[in-house]
Motif scaffolding. Structure first.
Motif, short mmCIF file in Angstrom:
data_model
loop_
_atom_site.label_atom_id
_atom_site.label_comp_id
_atom_site.label_asym_id
_atom_site.label_seq_id
_atom_site.Cartn_x
_atom_site.Cartn_y
_atom_site.Cartn_z
N GLU A 190 0.86 -1.19 0.00
CA GLU A 190 0.00 0.00 0.00
C GLU A 190 0.89 1.24 0.00
O GLU A 190 1.78 1.38 0.84
N LYS A 310 -4.24 0.00 13.85
CA LYS A 310 -5.09 1.03 13.26
C LYS A 310 -6.51 0.61 13.54
O LYS A 310 -6.99 -0.39 13.00
N ARG A 347 -2.52 3.84 16.84
CA ARG A 347 -2.45 5.00 15.96
C ARG A 347 -3.55 6.03 16.27
O ARG A 347 -4.68 5.65 16.57
N ASP A 388 -2.88 14.48 6.80
CA ASP A 388 -2.42 13.21 6.27
C ASP A 388 -1.19 13.32 5.38
O ASP A 388 -1.30 13.27 4.16
N GLU A 416 3.66 9.14 -0.97
CA GLU A 416 2.30 9.06 -1.49
C GLU A 416 1.79 10.41 -1.99
O GLU A 416 1.12 10.49 -3.02
C1 BDP Z 1 -3.52 7.41 4.03
C2 BDP Z 1 -3.28 6.41 2.93
C3 BDP Z 1 -3.89 5.08 3.25
C4 BDP Z 1 -3.43 4.61 4.62
C5 BDP Z 1 -3.74 5.68 5.64
C6 BDP Z 1 -3.21 5.34 7.01
O1 BDP Z 1 -3.83 6.91 1.73
O2 BDP Z 1 -3.50 4.17 2.25
O3 BDP Z 1 -4.03 3.41 4.97
O4 BDP Z 1 -3.11 6.89 5.26
O5 BDP Z 1 -2.24 5.96 7.43
O6 BDP Z 1 -2.75 8.55 3.78
O7 BDP Z 1 -3.76 4.49 7.69
#
Ligand code: BDP
Length: 725
Positions: A190, A310, A347, A388, A416
């Motif tokens: 991912e 998470k 988290r 984010d 990302e």
């Molecule tokens: C976001 C990402 C996603 C992650 C999420 C996370 O797009 O893929 O799962 O963060 O940190 O920025 O859990």
């Protein structure tokens, strides 16, 4: 021997047999695999000096696997750099590299070395006389310290330190220096842009890959001591017995390099794996299941690190599914791990589809009431900013708001939101900016000081985590310059006050060239690169303008996604009158989550730095800024500046052709060409969109976007990388 091993071995032999050839960068085969551990042959005079101070490696006593790893690395490095491999010796002799703890070599106590403050991981490098012999001492209180000291000596050697007069002392400021792999069981990653996962789960535990060892070496060289092997969006299966055996095999490889293995766990695992009716953290059967699972894991992996979770975030299961709190969930897992000294990393990245308040405020609202209520072996892992991993965000308000909670920081090393692997963006300045931010919650309370535990807790766990950019690509990180982000992250996790620029110099010297002229020429490319991305993607505090899901390219027009806070229009709020998210008292009042002094500064347009302007304020397009330009003019100016910076980076890199090996030079150059094209795309698409909203003319002399807004909107990218799992 696999073919891979054979190739590696023959390359090594070649390098040893022909050090002169390896010395000329234009002739060496450079594919980036060796990272910053290249140990290229030194010029003759430096070789002679190195031989004089590394005639042998003295271990004094039995060599544990960790000491073997340290000594093996020293032998490899010295052999490659000086052309002569030092022997292992059990006798002190002139010019030896002496690896010593007071327990292994009591003679060093006579030197009254300042070992006390080094703890269990710090080291000291010093040129001394020991029992009459001039030696280089690598001293520590533990074998782990000796391992880090050995890598520090090699770094000193590779960066041109005077090896005959060494005097260095260093101890990590943060206890857990950790990578988070977002790797899935099917080897997709991912947000990974560097190939497949390096963990070949299907072949584990039976077949090992040399990559695992080289991964461990690279991390140990930075002081990284923990790794979470799997995605935070975790599959329950990783907790089943066959998977745990695979995990145990990896833990065996990591152990000599001082790296502890962690797993991301899925909160609903008891229900999914054991068929329990629910995974309620207050249910006794659920608690018993986790305890038994922890016991099972520790039987296989006695030094297992713990769980990363998470929960109740972006659709992942969690305690709130049963009306319980994050504390209930975290503390339940903490109880299961506590008998084994395991850690729960919980988290704080949460935001809810049913909470209409500003997304930037939600984690604070959720967690601050729980301050002081988490078990001592829980660390709350907080992203660097409140949204984010954007190209620029102010630091997360939680860092100034939970003095009685163990707070760790999470950065995203994989890019990302900063152009994937193809854009050159050195993240050192981003890490530095966050770590040096003053939360004003207490005197001296920078983010670095909050997370290193300096302010509040004694001996409680401290953590800096980075979402890994590592994959199966030959160069590990998807691009040569992305390796610098892994490097800077690891070194800053050891010492969060190291400077981005100093680390860039170190990295360049080890990765490309020790020539000061070359270092000085590469440095500005790196140091200006993150700001260039900010400018051509999200200037003036804009954020989250990326296209949907894969986040590849611009999508400021997107406004039709199910959840409001997934839409870029939610973040920029551009209309005919103005642009920006009002987080001041007249808006969402997110500024109030910061200490009063900051809330005042950022709550007022006049005292908000331009870099954060539209993060905190909704501005009229025509408002005049201190630069003399209006908001609209400034926005366009910065988009242009970002593109120009990439043009300049390309020019600077092209001029380096004579100094860089051809393969890496060409690879970087081709990515810079992509970056320039995509920077223009970002600039053009965003300007076209904002212009369609504000109906303003372009400032005089500004070049119009190449395509129409409709053409930008019509672009679709079905197979963009990093978007699976
Ligand atoms: C976001 C990402 C996603 C992650 C999420 C996370 O797009 O893929 O799962 O963060 O940190 O920025 O859990």
């Amino acid at each position: 021997m696999t073919t891979y091993f054979k190739v590696l071995a023959s390359l090594l032999l070649l390098a040893l047999a022909a050090p002169a050839a390896a010395a000329a960068p234009s002739q060496a085969v450079e594919d980036g695999y060796e990272l910053w551990l290249r140990y290229r042959s030194l010029p003759a005079a430096a070789q002679a000096q190195m031989r004089a101070v590394s005639s042998a490696v003295f271990l004094g006593g039995d060599a544990s696997p960790m000491l073997q790893a340290a000594a093996g690395e020293l032998k490899r490095g010295v052999a490659q750099m000086s052309g002569r491999e030092p022997a292992l010796t059990q006798e002190l002799r002139d010019g030896a590299l002496v690896l010593a703890t007071p327990a292994r070599l009591p003679a060093i106590t006579a030197l009254s070395l300042p070992l006390a403050g080094l703890g269990q991981e710090g080291y000291l490098l010093r040129s001394v006389r020991l029992e009459g012999h001039p030696v280089t001492l690598i001293a520590a209180n533990s074998e782990r310290g000796l391992l880090y000291g050995s890598f520090a000596w090699l770094r000193a050697a590779q960066t041109g330190a005077d090896l005959a007069h060494l005097d260095q002392r260093s101890a990590p400021r943060i206890q857990w220096r950790m990578l988070n792999h977002w790797d899935n069981p099917d080897r997709s990653v991912e947000r990974g842009y560097a190939g497949l996962s390096i963990w070949d789960w299907r072949l584990l535990p039976d077949a090992q890959d040399q990559r695992y060892v080289d991964y461990a070496r690279a991390n140990a060289s930075l002081g990284i001591n923990a790794t979470v092997l799997n995605n935070v969006n975790a599959k329950a299966e990783v907790l089943t017995a066959p998977w745990l055996r695979k995990v145990a095999a990896l833990a065996d490889v990591m152990r000599p390099y001082g790296i502890r293995v962690f797993l991301s766990v899925r909160f609903s695992a008891p229900r999914e794996l054991a068929g329990l009716p629910k995974s309620d953290p207050l249910d006794l059967r659920v608690r018993a299941w986790w305890k038994a699972k922890a016991d099972e894991i520790y039987r296989l992996i006695p030094d297992f690190g713990g769980f990363l979770v998470k929960a109740n975030s972006e659709g992942e299961p969690g305690p709130q599914d049963y009306g319980r709190s994050h504390m209930d969930g975290a503390n339940m897992l903490a109880e299961a791990l506590a008998p084994h000294q395991g850690l729960v990393i919980w988290r704080a990245f949460v935001y809810s589809e049913i909470d209409p308040s500003d997304r930037a405020k939600q984690a604070y609202s959720e967690f601050v009431p729980g301050d002081g209520k988490f078990a001592p072996n829980v660390v709350l892992q907080v992203k660097n900013g409140a949204i984010d991993f954007q190209p620029r965000e102010p630091f997360h308000p939680l860092f100034g708001a939970m003095p009685h909670t163990n707070l760790g920081i999470e950065f995203q090393i994989t890019k990302e939101y900063l152009g994937f692997a193809t854009h050159l963006a050195y993240l050192g300045p981003l890490f530095e900016e966050t770590l040096r931010s003053d939360t004003r919650a207490a005197p001296g309370a920078t983010v670095a000081r909050v997370i290193d535990g300096n302010l509040s807790h004694d001996g409680r766990p401290t953590l800096m985590a980075g979402v890994s950019n590592i994959g199966s690509d030959r160069n590990w990180s998807g691009s040569h310059f992305n390796q610098a982000n892994w490097y800077a992250f690891g070194r800053m996790a050891w010492d969060p006050e190291l400077s981005a620029e100093g680390l860039a110099r170190e990295w360049i010297a080890q990765t490309f060239s020790r020539e000061p002229r070359v270092i000085e020429a590469i440095l500005p490319i790196m140091m200006g690169s993150r700001e260039a991305v900010v400018d051509y993607m999200t200037p003036l505090g804009l954020h989250h303008l990326m296209a949907t899901s894969h986040h590849y390219g611009p999508g400021p027009w997107v406004s039709d996604l199910a959840r409001p806070e997934w839409n870029p229009t939610y973040y920029h709020k551009a209309d005919a009158q103005g642009i920006g998210f009002d987080r001041s008292a007249s808006g969402s009042h997110a500024v109030s989550q910061y200490a009063p002094e900051l809330a005042m500064r950022w709550g007022d347009v006049k005292t908000t730095p331009l870099e954060l302007l539209l993060w905190f304020h909704h501005m009229s397009w025509d408002a005049r800024l201190p630069t003399g330009r209006t908001v609209w003019e400034e926005l366009v100016h910065r988009y242009d500046r970002g593109v120009q910076q990439v043009v300049e980076m390309r020019r600077q890199w092209a001029a380096l052709a004579p100094d860089i090996d051809p393969r890496r030079h060409a690879e970087v150059a081709s990515y810079l060409a992509i970056q320039e094209r995509e920077a223009r795309w970002w600039r053009d698409a965003c300007i076209a969109y904002f212009q369609s909203v504000n109906h303003h003319a372009l400032p005089p002399g500004v070049v119009a976007p190449a395509l129409t807004l409709e053409q930008y909107r019509a672009m679709h990218f079905s197979f963009a990388p990093g978007h699976g799992g």
